[in-house]
Design a protein around this motif. Structure first.
Motif, PDB file in Angstrom:
ATOM      1  N   MET A 391       0.838  -1.207   0.000  1.00 12.50           N
ATOM      2  CA  MET A 391       0.000   0.000   0.000  1.00 12.50           C
ATOM      3  C   MET A 391       0.873   1.257   0.000  1.00 12.50           C
ATOM      4  O   MET A 391       0.539   2.254  -0.659  1.00 12.50           O
ATOM      5  CB  MET A 391      -0.941   0.005   1.211  1.00 12.50           C
ATOM      6  N   ASN A 392       1.986   1.222   0.734  1.00 22.86           N
ATOM      7  CA  ASN A 392       2.885   2.390   0.748  1.00 22.86           C
ATOM      8  C   ASN A 392       3.458   2.644  -0.642  1.00 22.86           C
ATOM      9  O   ASN A 392       3.595   3.793  -1.078  1.00 22.86           O
ATOM     10  CB  ASN A 392       4.024   2.183   1.752  1.00 22.86           C
ATOM     11  N   GLU A 393       3.809   1.562  -1.326  1.00 20.10           N
ATOM     12  CA  GLU A 393       4.367   1.717  -2.685  1.00 20.10           C
ATOM     13  C   GLU A 393       3.320   2.290  -3.639  1.00 20.10           C
ATOM     14  O   GLU A 393       3.625   3.135  -4.478  1.00 20.10           O
ATOM     15  CB  GLU A 393       4.859   0.365  -3.206  1.00 20.10           C
ATOM     16  N   LEU A 394       2.088   1.835  -3.486  1.00 16.86           N
ATOM     17  CA  LEU A 394       0.999   2.348  -4.315  1.00 16.86           C
ATOM     18  C   LEU A 394       0.793   3.847  -4.054  1.00 16.86           C
ATOM     19  O   LEU A 394       0.671   4.652  -4.994  1.00 16.86           O
ATOM     20  CB  LEU A 394      -0.274   1.560  -4.018  1.00 16.86           C
ATOM     21  N   ALA A 395       0.777   4.226  -2.766  1.00 18.11           N
ATOM     22  CA  ALA A 395       0.576   5.643  -2.423  1.00 18.11           C
ATOM     23  C   ALA A 395       1.728   6.477  -2.983  1.00 18.11           C
ATOM     24  O   ALA A 395       1.509   7.561  -3.546  1.00 18.11           O
ATOM     25  CB  ALA A 395       0.477   5.813  -0.912  1.00 18.11           C
ATOM     26  N   ALA A 396       2.953   5.954  -2.867  1.00 13.73           N
ATOM     27  CA  ALA A 396       4.120   6.698  -3.376  1.00 13.73           C
ATOM     28  C   ALA A 396       4.019   6.873  -4.890  1.00 13.73           C
ATOM     29  O   ALA A 396       4.351   7.941  -5.424  1.00 13.73           O
ATOM     30  CB  ALA A 396       5.405   5.967  -2.991  1.00 13.73           C
ATOM     31  N   ALA A 397       3.546   5.830  -5.583  1.00  9.76           N
ATOM     32  CA  ALA A 397       3.419   5.915  -7.045  1.00  9.76           C
ATOM     33  C   ALA A 397       2.397   6.987  -7.432  1.00  9.76           C
ATOM     34  O   ALA A 397       2.575   7.703  -8.429  1.00  9.76           O
ATOM     35  CB  ALA A 397       3.012   4.560  -7.611  1.00  9.76           C
ATOM     36  N   THR A 407      -5.304   6.399   1.522  1.00 13.31           N
ATOM     37  CA  THR A 407      -5.238   4.941   1.661  1.00 13.31           C
ATOM     38  C   THR A 407      -5.478   4.556   3.116  1.00 13.31           C
ATOM     39  O   THR A 407      -5.118   5.303   4.034  1.00 13.31           O
ATOM     40  CB  THR A 407      -3.868   4.381   1.211  1.00 13.31           C
ATOM     41  N   HIS A 408      -6.099   3.414   3.308  1.00 18.00           N
ATOM     42  CA  HIS A 408      -6.358   2.910   4.662  1.00 18.00           C
ATOM     43  C   HIS A 408      -6.362   1.387   4.583  1.00 18.00           C
ATOM     44  O   HIS A 408      -7.099   0.808   3.776  1.00 18.00           O
ATOM     45  CB  HIS A 408      -7.703   3.430   5.164  1.00 18.00           C
ATOM     46  N   PHE A 409      -5.526   0.757   5.395  1.00 16.41           N
ATOM     47  CA  PHE A 409      -5.384  -0.707   5.368  1.00 16.41           C
ATOM     48  C   PHE A 409      -5.199  -1.182   3.924  1.00 16.41           C
ATOM     49  O   PHE A 409      -4.243  -0.787   3.275  1.00 16.41           O
ATOM     50  CB  PHE A 409      -6.577  -1.391   6.051  1.00 16.41           C
ATOM     51  N   ASN A 410      -6.134  -2.007   3.384  1.00 19.99           N
ATOM     52  CA  ASN A 410      -5.952  -2.523   2.017  1.00 19.99           C
ATOM     53  C   ASN A 410      -6.856  -1.809   1.013  1.00 19.99           C
ATOM     54  O   ASN A 410      -7.281  -2.402   0.041  1.00 19.99           O
ATOM     55  CB  ASN A 410      -6.255  -4.035   1.983  1.00 19.99           C
ATOM     56  N   ARG A 411      -7.127  -0.526   1.295  1.00 20.52           N
ATOM     57  CA  ARG A 411      -8.040   0.193   0.405  1.00 20.52           C
ATOM     58  C   ARG A 411      -7.479   1.530  -0.056  1.00 20.52           C
ATOM     59  O   ARG A 411      -6.727   2.177   0.674  1.00 20.52           O
ATOM     60  CB  ARG A 411      -9.359   0.474   1.140  1.00 20.52           C
ATOM     61  N   VAL A 412      -7.861   1.900  -1.275  1.00 23.76           N
ATOM     62  CA  VAL A 412      -7.653   3.271  -1.742  1.00 23.76           C
ATOM     63  C   VAL A 412      -9.032   3.901  -1.764  1.00 23.76           C
ATOM     64  O   VAL A 412      -9.954   3.352  -2.380  1.00 23.76           O
ATOM     65  CB  VAL A 412      -7.110   3.317  -3.190  1.00 23.76           C
ATOM     66  N   HIS A 413      -9.182   5.013  -1.066  1.00 27.17           N
ATOM     67  CA  HIS A 413     -10.458   5.730  -1.115  1.00 27.17           C
ATOM     68  C   HIS A 413     -10.342   6.853  -2.138  1.00 27.17           C
ATOM     69  O   HIS A 413      -9.299   7.506  -2.236  1.00 27.17           O
ATOM     70  CB  HIS A 413     -10.820   6.299   0.260  1.00 27.17           C
ATOM     71  N   VAL A 414     -11.391   7.028  -2.887  1.00 25.02           N
ATOM     72  CA  VAL A 414     -11.403   8.074  -3.910  1.00 25.02           C
ATOM     73  C   VAL A 414     -12.432   9.105  -3.453  1.00 25.02           C
ATOM     74  O   VAL A 414     -13.634   8.859  -3.505  1.00 25.02           O
ATOM     75  CB  VAL A 414     -11.742   7.480  -5.291  1.00 25.02           C
ATOM     76  N   ALA A 415     -11.936  10.221  -2.938  1.00 23.77           N
ATOM     77  CA  ALA A 415     -12.827  11.212  -2.330  1.00 23.77           C
ATOM     78  C   ALA A 415     -12.364  12.633  -2.667  1.00 23.77           C
ATOM     79  O   ALA A 415     -11.905  13.374  -1.800  1.00 23.77           O
ATOM     80  CB  ALA A 415     -12.859  11.001  -0.816  1.00 23.77           C
ATOM     81  N   PRO A 416     -12.485  13.011  -3.944  1.00 23.85           N
ATOM     82  CA  PRO A 416     -12.117  14.377  -4.323  1.00 23.85           C
ATOM     83  C   PRO A 416     -13.166  15.363  -3.798  1.00 23.85           C
ATOM     84  O   PRO A 416     -14.224  14.942  -3.320  1.00 23.85           O
ATOM     85  CB  PRO A 416     -12.140  14.327  -5.855  1.00 23.85           C
ATOM     86  N   PRO A 417     -12.905  16.663  -3.895  1.00 22.91           N
ATOM     87  CA  PRO A 417     -13.937  17.631  -3.515  1.00 22.91           C
ATOM     88  C   PRO A 417     -15.226  17.387  -4.309  1.00 22.91           C
ATOM     89  O   PRO A 417     -15.182  16.860  -5.429  1.00 22.91           O
ATOM     90  CB  PRO A 417     -13.311  18.981  -3.890  1.00 22.91           C
ATOM     91  N   CYS A 418     -16.366  17.806  -3.731  1.00 24.84           N
ATOM     92  CA  CYS A 418     -17.665  17.649  -4.423  1.00 24.84           C
ATOM     93  C   CYS A 418     -17.700  18.494  -5.699  1.00 24.84           C
ATOM     94  O   CYS A 418     -18.564  18.277  -6.555  1.00 24.84           O
ATOM     95  CB  CYS A 418     -18.807  18.095  -3.513  1.00 24.84           C
ATOM     96  N   THR A 419     -16.799  19.458  -5.796  1.00 28.95           N
ATOM     97  CA  THR A 419     -16.774  20.365  -6.942  1.00 28.95           C
ATOM     98  C   THR A 419     -15.848  19.868  -8.054  1.00 28.95           C
ATOM     99  O   THR A 419     -15.670  20.555  -9.063  1.00 28.95           O
ATOM    100  CB  THR A 419     -16.270  21.747  -6.485  1.00 28.95           C
TER     101      THR A 419
END
Ligand code: PLP
Length: 448
Positions: A391-397, A407-419
């Motif tokens: 997960m750290n390697e993914l975040a770094a990429a 990122t949290h545990f084994n997940r990537v959350h996709v949460a951009p601004p509502c705009t």
């Protein structure tokens, strides 16, 4: 100020949240606008985490900045015991947006204090002491809120408060009830909650506290019927239903309040984050008429010097007005349905490391696995150190390519601004597409 000075001051004097102070290297941020922020070298990051999932309106919205400046020039602060125009207006706007029986607002500085006070209200209203909350939850870092929290952030804080009992909420992808589908998950999860209440003793249970859509612990969208079922169970036993919408509220789920999606009215809703996108610290509890009545003749034994801070409330008023005028809630919903849902499904089809995609509005998770069949998580629950490397390697990429992920545990959350615009979402998903190849290397599909 330059990168070097900011870094030096930070390292010398700032004590950071949730961190071993000697092991962190916080990035100095020079500025931000819309969906982006940048460092002192001018490198831009597309903010797919909306900071801590709170900058719903985007960074530095000019009208919101102007409203804060205007209020600062007029009246920066006044004690909570006075009546104040912006405090009253903010409360009115929030009550109007909330389900019908919720008409009063108690303001706090953030989400933890909101939950702390909601639990206090529920206990005094019912004369009971227990609070039921789920294992997969985060409710804040103050005493009762961290005790109510189900995730590992609670462990080093124990023992703190008394009277919290944890139970399992629905999670179809990793069903704690061995359910075969969403409908079964819903029925079994409700039966489990009911059994927990019966065995705890209904006359001891003050509240059920739930994140309407579980945030940091997995973007767990409740199956249809679950929240309505919780409402019924709470009514049956005279228990207060508290919906924690600190993360899920104010546009994040493509609704003003996430409960709107299921037409359910809790007794108390806690909010913070998106109410003013964190431009100033603000949170609160929206209170039903029935619970507010408990404190009509009897004093409410709680308060904060900054409850209903005029500057923070002015920013909430302006933010809600901007949301309405610019159709930001509707925009978040359509970005979710038309851009994020198909875009993330495409990533899932392409990358063997993606086990599940779920979400709504601008609130999504990619759950990563080593094996799609066994659903073995890409990294273990609560992984630390070398275990967390994939997960750290993914975040770094992602960061290297100009995308700031959550990122949290084994997940990537996709949460951009509502705009966020459709073009920005495509830009972010293209980067995620490249970065996920890093995680694919840990997938068993690569060995075949
Ligand atoms: N509740 C939920 C669902 C949250 O996500 C958070 C923070 O992330 C909190 C409560 C606590 O809010 P705060 O950090 O403002 O105290």
């Amino acid at each position: 100020m330059n990168d070097k000075t900011v870094r030096a001051n930070d390292r010398a004097h700032v004590f950071h949240s949730w961190a071993a102070q000697g092991l962190i290297d916080p990035l100095p941020v020079a500025g931000a606008s819309g969906s982006y922020f940048w460092d002192y070298a001018g490198k831009r990051y597309l903010d797919f985490s909306s900071q801590l999932i709170n900058v719903n309106i985007g960074h530095q919205h000019p009208r919101l900045v102007a409203a804060i400046q205007e209020q600062a020039a007029r009246l920066c602060t006044i004690a909570p015991a006075f009546a104040n125009d912006k405090r009253g207006e903010a409360a009115q706007l929030i009550a109007e947006l909330a389900p019908a029986p919720l008409n009063k607002v108690f303001f706090t500085n953030g989400g933890a204090e909101a939950n702390e006070n909601a639990i206090r209200m529920a206990r005094l209203h019912t004369g009971r002491h227990k609070v039921l909350a789920t294992y997969r939850s985060y409710h804040g870092a103050t005493a009762t809120a961290i005790t109510a929290t189900g995730d590992p952030r609670r462990w080093p804080n124990e023992p703190v408060a008394l009277g919290v009992v944890h139970f399992w909420g629905p999670y179809p992808y990793r069903s704690p009830f061995h359910a075969a589908d969403e409908a079964q998950e819903c029925t079994r999860a409700l039966q489990h909650l009911r059994d927990t209440i019966v065995f705890e003793g209904p006359a001891t249970v003050a509240a059920v506290l739930l994140e309407t859509v579980v945030g940091t612990n997995g973007i767990l969208v409740p199956p249809p019927g679950y929240l309505a079922g919780v409402r019924e169970i709470c009514d049956e036993f005279g228990i207060v239903f508290i919906a924690d919408e600190v993360m899920a509220g104010f546009g994040r789920c493509g609704e003003w309040f996430a409960v709107d999606r299921w037409g359910v009215a809790p007794d108390l809703i806690t909010f913070a984050k998106g109410v003013n996108s964190g431009y100033l610290p603000l949170g609160g509890v929206v209170i039903s008429d029935e619970i507010a009545d408990t404190f009509r003749e009897r004093s409410f034994p709680g308060g904060l010097t900054y409850s209903g801070h005029p500057l923070a409330c002015a920013s909430a008023v302006a933010s809600i007005q901007i949301f309405k005028e610019e159709g930001i809630v509707e925009h978040a919903r359509s970005i979710g349905e038309d851009v994020l849902a198909p875009g993330l499904a495409e990533l899932a089809a392409k990358h063997p490391c993606v086990g599940d995609v779920r979400g709504l509005g601008v609130f999504w998770a990619l759950e990563l696995v080593r094996d799609r069949e066994t659903r073995e998580p890409l990294v273990p629950f609560n992984a630390a150190g070398a275990d967390a490397n994939p997960m750290n390697e993914l975040a770094a990429a992602c960061k290297q390519r100009g995308l700031w992920p959550f990122t949290h545990f084994n997940r990537v959350h996709v949460a951009p601004p509502c705009t966020v615009s459709a073009a920005e979402v495509h830009e972010g998903l293209a980067i995620l597409d490249e970065a996920l190849t890093v995680a694919d290397r840990y997938s068993t599909a690569q060995d075949q």
